[in-house]
Motif scaffolding. Structure first.
Motif, PDB file in Angstrom:
ATOM      1  N   THR A 188       2.892   2.718   2.226  1.00  0.00           N
ATOM      2  CA  THR A 188       3.027   3.578   3.401  1.00  0.00           C
ATOM      3  C   THR A 188       4.407   4.230   3.358  1.00  0.00           C
ATOM      4  N   ASP A 213      10.863  -3.653   9.997  1.00  0.00           N
ATOM      5  CA  ASP A 213      10.296  -3.550  11.348  1.00  0.00           C
ATOM      6  C   ASP A 213      11.395  -3.832  12.365  1.00  0.00           C
ATOM      7  N   THR A 254       2.286  -7.406   3.300  1.00  0.00           N
ATOM      8  CA  THR A 254       1.938  -7.847   1.953  1.00  0.00           C
ATOM      9  C   THR A 254       2.941  -8.911   1.501  1.00  0.00           C
ATOM     10  N   SER A 300       0.820  -1.211   0.000  1.00  0.00           N
ATOM     11  CA  SER A 300       0.000   0.000   0.000  1.00  0.00           C
ATOM     12  C   SER A 300       0.852   1.258   0.000  1.00  0.00           C
ATOM     13  N   LYS A 346      -4.162   2.494   8.273  1.00  0.00           N
ATOM     14  CA  LYS A 346      -3.089   2.619   9.273  1.00  0.00           C
ATOM     15  C   LYS A 346      -2.753   4.093   9.478  1.00  0.00           C
ATOM     16  N   ALA A 357      -1.804 -10.113  15.587  1.00  0.00           N
ATOM     17  CA  ALA A 357      -1.052 -10.805  14.537  1.00  0.00           C
ATOM     18  C   ALA A 357      -0.195  -9.797  13.802  1.00  0.00           C
TER      19      ALA A 357
HETATM   20  P1  ADP Z   1       2.376  -1.083   4.039  1.00  0.00           P
HETATM   21  O1  ADP Z   1       3.813  -1.465   4.226  1.00  0.00           O
HETATM   22  O2  ADP Z   1       2.153  -0.347   2.785  1.00  0.00           O
HETATM   23  O3  ADP Z   1       1.730  -0.460   5.246  1.00  0.00           O
HETATM   24  P2  ADP Z   1       1.481  -3.730   4.636  1.00  0.00           P
HETATM   25  O4  ADP Z   1       0.041  -3.926   4.844  1.00  0.00           O
HETATM   26  O5  ADP Z   1       2.233  -4.764   3.932  1.00  0.00           O
HETATM   27  O6  ADP Z   1       1.589  -2.423   3.813  1.00  0.00           O
HETATM   28  O7  ADP Z   1       2.144  -3.390   6.029  1.00  0.00           O
HETATM   29  C1  ADP Z   1       3.045  -4.196   6.695  1.00  0.00           C
HETATM   30  C2  ADP Z   1       3.551  -3.488   7.907  1.00  0.00           C
HETATM   31  O8  ADP Z   1       2.507  -3.208   8.816  1.00  0.00           O
HETATM   32  C3  ADP Z   1       4.548  -4.269   8.709  1.00  0.00           C
HETATM   33  O9  ADP Z   1       5.827  -4.205   8.147  1.00  0.00           O
HETATM   34  C4  ADP Z   1       4.468  -3.573  10.069  1.00  0.00           C
HETATM   35  O10 ADP Z   1       5.235  -2.396  10.106  1.00  0.00           O
HETATM   36  C5  ADP Z   1       3.023  -3.202  10.154  1.00  0.00           C
HETATM   37  N1  ADP Z   1       2.306  -4.162  10.987  1.00  0.00           N
HETATM   38  C6  ADP Z   1       1.554  -5.197  10.589  1.00  0.00           C
HETATM   39  N2  ADP Z   1       1.044  -5.853  11.642  1.00  0.00           N
HETATM   40  C7  ADP Z   1       1.499  -5.242  12.753  1.00  0.00           C
HETATM   41  C8  ADP Z   1       1.345  -5.450  14.162  1.00  0.00           C
HETATM   42  N3  ADP Z   1       0.588  -6.411  14.649  1.00  0.00           N
HETATM   43  N4  ADP Z   1       1.989  -4.613  14.985  1.00  0.00           N
HETATM   44  C9  ADP Z   1       2.753  -3.616  14.514  1.00  0.00           C
HETATM   45  N5  ADP Z   1       2.927  -3.356  13.211  1.00  0.00           N
HETATM   46  C10 ADP Z   1       2.317  -4.156  12.340  1.00  0.00           C
END
Ligand code: ADP
Length: 550
Positions: free
Chosen positions: A190, A422, A330, A188, A530, A326
């Motif tokens: 971000t 992350d 992507t 997406s 988000k 959880a």
């Molecule tokens: P984007 O990177 O565009 O936001 P994604 O949907 O792939 O798209 O997002 C993945 C990111 O979302 C992860 O790398 C992490 O930073 C964050 N994320 C997902 N789940 C969690 C969670 N339970 N706690 C904290 N961060 C999360």
């Protein structure tokens, strides 16, 4: 020595066939906003998916790995597209209907989509883009919505129901290589340009099995799952495939994603499970606090996509709804971890496990990498970037129809692991706690401050509805936290000193306490709900925020 076992390809076709026969009576219920929702059995969905495959081949000329896009809400027709398109050997490309139009056009062109299946209510989004989408030869319109804007467009227009009506309910499904592309989804964005992740039949099959395991979502045909997470957001976290594998009933909200209709559908249809990002659960909580509804059927909820504030978990515990945290992306299909505490613990002992991002399943290997590239121990203290690998983790991004797949150095290690971006720690028993995204960490005087920790602490304050903390430049420290807060309706006037004291009382170290504060009407959100910290940083840089410095 080779094994003596059969080598049957793991394909979406097999998931389709299994669901429509063995679980033919399970249902997809789609909310319509009418007195009655719409119901369709898996047997009907399977038959219609087969008719759709025939229509795509005979009318639209889909005969190979062409990309077929969907611009749709979560509903029964979208499930049909999910199953038909990959099973016939084509590639399902789900489009995020909340993206800015230019990004959407960029993605369709990059994927070279041949056709798009669109919900009637989304035509106002699609039609103005058509002059910029030269690859689209066909538009298939499904569900309610005014069609008049389609008059005179260049691609051929089909009505979904007319297109599939009367077609055979058998199809000569090709025997596919399980490594072939089945579906694609662009991140997406971000943080930067969207990147295309291409899932294989095999990755979807194995991921679905993991979703179904008790240590993950653990659903059976006795369950109904409310799939709020959009089908364009990492395949609705794998639920449409996983449910077809195990006969789990699906409750689909279509375009009725506001808190009030969600509360209504939960009270009426009594789902036992649901999946959505924290923003949805925040909104629903405010709704049922103002207008109580019975949510207790939903014993079990999967929450992810962004950090779940512990205060939110507590609030839902009181309503009899257990949120299970959880983590995923992507690039990870998305299931990476789930926070089921280990066996044999009291409620009190479970709590510290529930607020982590969770434990890795067998299919996801993890390691933490420090700033110098060193691998860090799993001691619950050493913080580093999380890297993962496994059969449903991306190894590259789609490079376009005539390019090789891309393996940018900042996303993939030399030895093939995915760099998640992350930052966090892992405990000795394999529970992940994320402290931040690498890009959101606040680097203050050589030390790191976790924006997520500050946000969680702030959101536990009774007057705070939402809080987002971002790094802003600081002459002395390099960066310092700026705390932006959204007050709850009816909250007293903001007292920043009191909020700061509240943070100190909740255990935040003194040097981490923000001195810059701002009340904002709402936290800006990304296309998948988000917190969009890019926007806050920009607003701050351009002097658009009313900032108080203590
Ligand atoms: P984007 O990177 O565009 O936001 P994604 O949907 O792939 O798209 O997002 C993945 C990111 O979302 C992860 O790398 C992490 O930073 C964050 N994320 C997902 N789940 C969690 C969670 N339970 N706690 C904290 N961060 C999360």
């Amino acid at each position: 020595m080779l094994s003596t076992m059969q080598d049957v390809p793991l394909t979406v076709t097999r998931i389709l066939h299994h669901g429509m026969t063995i679980h033919g009576k399970s249902q997809v219920t789609t909310w319509t906003g009418e007195p009655e929702p719409h119901r369709r059995t898996f047997a009907e969905i399977g038959a219609r998916a087969t008719q759709l495959a025939n229509a795509l081949r005979d009318e639209l000329g889909v005969d190979g790995d062409q990309r077929i896009a969907t611009l749709m809400w979560n509903n029964a027709e979208h499930v049909e597209a999910y199953l038909a398109i990959p099973s016939m050997g084509a590639v399902l490309h789900t489009l995020n209907l909340r993206l800015p139009p230019e990004q959407l056009a960029w993605i369709v062109n990059h994927a070279d989509d041949k056709a798009v299946i669109v919900n009637g209510s989304l035509l106002p989004l699609l039609v103005p883009l058509l002059p910029h989408l030269p690859s689209i030869e066909h538009i298939v319109v499904a569900g309610p919505g005014d069609r008049s804007a389609l008059a005179g467009v260049t691609p051929r227009v089909h009505e979904y129901e007319e297109l599939i009506a009367g077609r055979p309910t058998t199809f000569d499904w090709p025997e596919l290589d399980e490594r072939q592309a089945a579906a694609m989804c662009y991140t997406s964005g971000t943080t930067g340009d969207p990147k295309g992740v291409v899932y294989s039949h095999r990755s979807i099959y194995l991921h679905s099995m993991q979703v179904n395991m008790t240590e993950s979502m653990g659903l059976t045909d006795k369950d109904t799952t409310l799939v709020v997470v959009p089908q364009f957001h990492v395949n609705a976290w794998g639920l449409p495939h996983a449910t077809f594998m195990s006969g789990v009933n699906m409750l689909m909200p279509d375009r009725f994603l506001q808190p009030a209709p969600l509360a209504d559908m939960i009270e009426r249809e009594r789902p036992t499970h649901a999946a959505a990002v924290p923003t949805i659960w925040q909104g629903l909580l405010a709704e049922v606090t103002a207008n109580p509804r019975d949510l207790t059927s939903m014993a079990n909820v999967t929450i992810g996509g962004a950090a779940c504030p512990p205060s939110l978990m507590e609030a839902y515990d009181k309503l009899g709804v257990r949120l299970c945290h959880a983590w995923g992306m992507t690039e990870t299909s998305p299931l990476g971890t789930m926070a089921h505490p280990p066996a044999g613990l009291s409620d009190e002992e479970q709590w510290p496990y529930r607020v982590t991002q969770g434990r890795f399943p067998a299919g996801v290997e993890a390691r933490l990498v420090g700033p110098g590239g060193e691998h860090l121990p799993w001691d619950g203290e050493s913080a580093g970037e999380l890297e993962v690998r496994g059969p449903w983790i991306a190894a590259a991004y789609y490079g376009g129809s005539d390019g090789d797949h891309l393996r940018p150095e900042d996303k993939f290690s030399e030895d093939g692991w995915l760099k998640t971006g992350d930052v966090g720690v892992i405990s000795a028993d394999g529970f992940l706690t994320l402290t931040d995204r690498a890009k959101d960490v606040i680097k203050s005087g050589g030390e790191w401050i976790s924006s997520v920790e500050l946000e969680n602490a702030l959101m536990a304050h009774p007057d705070v509805a939402e809080a987002a903390v971002v790094a802003v430049p600081d002459e002395k420290w390099g960066e310092r936290p700026l705390a932006t807060v959204v007050l709850k309706e009816g909250a007293a006037d903001v007292d920043y000193e009191a909020l700061k004291a509240f943070l100190a009382e909740s255990g935040i170290a003194k040097w981490q306490l923000p001195e810059r504060w701002s009340v904002i009407p709402a936290v800006p959100k990304t296309s998948v709900g988000k917190f969009d910290k890019k926007v806050i940083r920009k607003q701050y840089a351009e002097g658009e925020l009313d900032v108080t410095q203590l």
